[in-house]
Design a protein around this motif. Structure first.
Motif, PDB file in Angstrom:
ATOM      1  N   ALA A  10      58.735 -55.004  47.553  1.00 54.49           N
ATOM      2  CA  ALA A  10      59.410 -55.199  46.270  1.00 54.49           C
ATOM      3  C   ALA A  10      60.570 -54.239  46.091  1.00 54.49           C
ATOM      4  O   ALA A  10      61.620 -54.621  45.555  1.00 54.49           O
ATOM      5  CB  ALA A  10      58.417 -55.052  45.118  1.00 54.49           C
ATOM      6  N   GLU A  11      60.408 -53.006  46.541  1.00 54.72           N
ATOM      7  CA  GLU A  11      61.482 -52.024  46.391  1.00 54.72           C
ATOM      8  C   GLU A  11      62.709 -52.443  47.189  1.00 54.72           C
ATOM      9  O   GLU A  11      63.838 -52.371  46.710  1.00 54.72           O
ATOM     10  CB  GLU A  11      61.039 -50.621  46.847  1.00 54.72           C
ATOM     11  CG  GLU A  11      59.968 -50.002  45.982  1.00 54.72           C
ATOM     12  CD  GLU A  11      58.565 -50.324  46.488  1.00 54.72           C
ATOM     13  OE1 GLU A  11      58.431 -51.159  47.421  1.00 54.72           O
ATOM     14  OE2 GLU A  11      57.612 -49.762  45.949  1.00 54.72           O
ATOM     15  N   GLN A  12      62.484 -52.897  48.422  1.00 54.70           N
ATOM     16  CA  GLN A  12      63.599 -53.327  49.267  1.00 54.70           C
ATOM     17  C   GLN A  12      64.295 -54.545  48.667  1.00 54.70           C
ATOM     18  O   GLN A  12      65.514 -54.631  48.692  1.00 54.70           O
ATOM     19  CB  GLN A  12      63.115 -53.623  50.691  1.00 54.70           C
ATOM     20  CG  GLN A  12      64.235 -53.941  51.651  1.00 54.70           C
ATOM     21  CD  GLN A  12      65.208 -52.777  51.829  1.00 54.70           C
ATOM     22  OE1 GLN A  12      64.814 -51.625  51.842  1.00 54.70           O
ATOM     23  NE2 GLN A  12      66.480 -53.092  51.943  1.00 54.70           N
ATOM     24  N   GLU A  13      63.543 -55.469  48.108  1.00 57.45           N
ATOM     25  CA  GLU A  13      64.146 -56.641  47.477  1.00 57.45           C
ATOM     26  C   GLU A  13      65.014 -56.237  46.290  1.00 57.45           C
ATOM     27  O   GLU A  13      66.086 -56.800  46.078  1.00 57.45           O
ATOM     28  CB  GLU A  13      63.060 -57.610  47.025  1.00 57.45           C
ATOM     29  CG  GLU A  13      62.382 -58.334  48.161  1.00 57.45           C
ATOM     30  CD  GLU A  13      61.224 -59.201  47.687  1.00 57.45           C
ATOM     31  OE1 GLU A  13      61.113 -59.451  46.467  1.00 57.45           O
ATOM     32  OE2 GLU A  13      60.442 -59.622  48.547  1.00 57.45           O
ATOM     33  N   GLN A  14      64.553 -55.251  45.531  1.00 59.69           N
ATOM     34  CA  GLN A  14      65.321 -54.769  44.389  1.00 59.69           C
ATOM     35  C   GLN A  14      66.626 -54.117  44.860  1.00 59.69           C
ATOM     36  O   GLN A  14      67.690 -54.350  44.289  1.00 59.69           O
ATOM     37  CB  GLN A  14      64.507 -53.773  43.580  1.00 59.69           C
ATOM     38  CG  GLN A  14      65.226 -53.272  42.350  1.00 59.69           C
ATOM     39  CD  GLN A  14      64.399 -52.272  41.570  1.00 59.69           C
ATOM     40  OE1 GLN A  14      63.419 -51.734  42.075  1.00 59.69           O
ATOM     41  NE2 GLN A  14      64.793 -52.017  40.343  1.00 59.69           N
ATOM     42  N   ILE A  15      66.558 -53.321  45.900  1.00 57.53           N
ATOM     43  CA  ILE A  15      67.744 -52.670  46.447  1.00 57.53           C
ATOM     44  C   ILE A  15      68.733 -53.723  46.951  1.00 57.53           C
ATOM     45  O   ILE A  15      69.930 -53.653  46.660  1.00 57.53           O
ATOM     46  CB  ILE A  15      67.359 -51.692  47.579  1.00 57.53           C
ATOM     47  CG1 ILE A  15      66.601 -50.499  47.002  1.00 57.53           C
ATOM     48  CG2 ILE A  15      68.594 -51.227  48.346  1.00 57.53           C
ATOM     49  CD1 ILE A  15      65.929 -49.625  48.044  1.00 57.53           C
ATOM     50  N   GLU A  16      68.254 -54.709  47.690  1.00 59.55           N
ATOM     51  CA  GLU A  16      69.124 -55.755  48.221  1.00 59.55           C
ATOM     52  C   GLU A  16      69.750 -56.580  47.100  1.00 59.55           C
ATOM     53  O   GLU A  16      70.921 -56.944  47.167  1.00 59.55           O
ATOM     54  CB  GLU A  16      68.346 -56.644  49.183  1.00 59.55           C
ATOM     55  CG  GLU A  16      68.002 -55.942  50.485  1.00 59.55           C
ATOM     56  CD  GLU A  16      67.061 -56.735  51.372  1.00 59.55           C
ATOM     57  OE1 GLU A  16      66.674 -57.869  51.001  1.00 59.55           O
ATOM     58  OE2 GLU A  16      66.723 -56.215  52.447  1.00 59.55           O
ATOM     59  N   SER A  17      68.995 -56.858  46.059  1.00 54.93           N
ATOM     60  CA  SER A  17      69.519 -57.606  44.922  1.00 54.93           C
ATOM     61  C   SER A  17      70.608 -56.823  44.201  1.00 54.93           C
ATOM     62  O   SER A  17      71.650 -57.378  43.830  1.00 54.93           O
ATOM     63  CB  SER A  17      68.379 -57.937  43.955  1.00 54.93           C
ATOM     64  OG  SER A  17      68.874 -58.585  42.814  1.00 54.93           O
ATOM     65  N   THR A  18      70.385 -55.532  44.015  1.00 57.69           N
ATOM     66  CA  THR A  18      71.383 -54.684  43.374  1.00 57.69           C
ATOM     67  C   THR A  18      72.657 -54.634  44.213  1.00 57.69           C
ATOM     68  O   THR A  18      73.768 -54.721  43.675  1.00 57.69           O
ATOM     69  CB  THR A  18      70.831 -53.254  43.180  1.00 57.69           C
ATOM     70  OG1 THR A  18      69.636 -53.334  42.403  1.00 57.69           O
ATOM     71  CG2 THR A  18      71.834 -52.358  42.489  1.00 57.69           C
ATOM     72  N   LEU A  19      72.514 -54.510  45.522  1.00 57.35           N
ATOM     73  CA  LEU A  19      73.655 -54.479  46.418  1.00 57.35           C
ATOM     74  C   LEU A  19      74.422 -55.798  46.385  1.00 57.35           C
ATOM     75  O   LEU A  19      75.653 -55.810  46.316  1.00 57.35           O
ATOM     76  CB  LEU A  19      73.195 -54.156  47.841  1.00 57.35           C
ATOM     77  CG  LEU A  19      74.273 -54.021  48.892  1.00 57.35           C
ATOM     78  CD1 LEU A  19      75.245 -52.919  48.523  1.00 57.35           C
ATOM     79  CD2 LEU A  19      73.656 -53.747  50.248  1.00 57.35           C
ATOM     80  N   GLU A  20      73.714 -56.898  46.407  1.00 61.69           N
ATOM     81  CA  GLU A  20      74.352 -58.213  46.357  1.00 61.69           C
ATOM     82  C   GLU A  20      75.125 -58.394  45.049  1.00 61.69           C
ATOM     83  O   GLU A  20      76.239 -58.922  45.038  1.00 61.69           O
ATOM     84  CB  GLU A  20      73.320 -59.334  46.519  1.00 61.69           C
ATOM     85  CG  GLU A  20      73.903 -60.729  46.510  1.00 61.69           C
ATOM     86  CD  GLU A  20      74.896 -60.990  47.641  1.00 61.69           C
ATOM     87  OE1 GLU A  20      75.836 -61.785  47.407  1.00 61.69           O
ATOM     88  OE2 GLU A  20      74.758 -60.421  48.729  1.00 61.69           O
TER      89      GLU A  20
END
Length: 88
Positions: A10-20
């Protein structure tokens, strides 16, 4: 390694979403169309090399640099999770 009720990854998905989101915002702010010959802020001549390098450019380097300095990008996410970072 998720903690509490969060699932693994979940943390990685949040980071990737923020970056996108940041990439999409930056792309939407890129100039488009024909470049101006004179800066819209100070009316200085925009060099041909800059007009070719940045299609749709509207500002001279000095005015663009000043605008970039004033612009701040704030993320609403606290990834560090420490109390100190929450107080800032």
């Amino acid at each position: 390694m998720a903690g509490g009720w969060a699932r693994d990854g979940a943390e990685q998905e949040q980071i990737e979403s923020t970056l996108e989101d940041a990439v999409q915002r930056a792309r939407s702010e890129m100039p488009k169309g024909e470049s101006r010959r004179h800066c819209e802020e100070c009316d200085a001549v925009i060099p041909e090399a800059r007009r070719k390098a940045v299609p749709g450019v509207r500002l001279c380097i000095e005015c663009q640099s000043e605008r970039d300095r004033k612009k701040t990008s704030v993320s609403g996410y606290n990834r560090r999770g420490s109390k100190d970072s929450q107080l800032r």
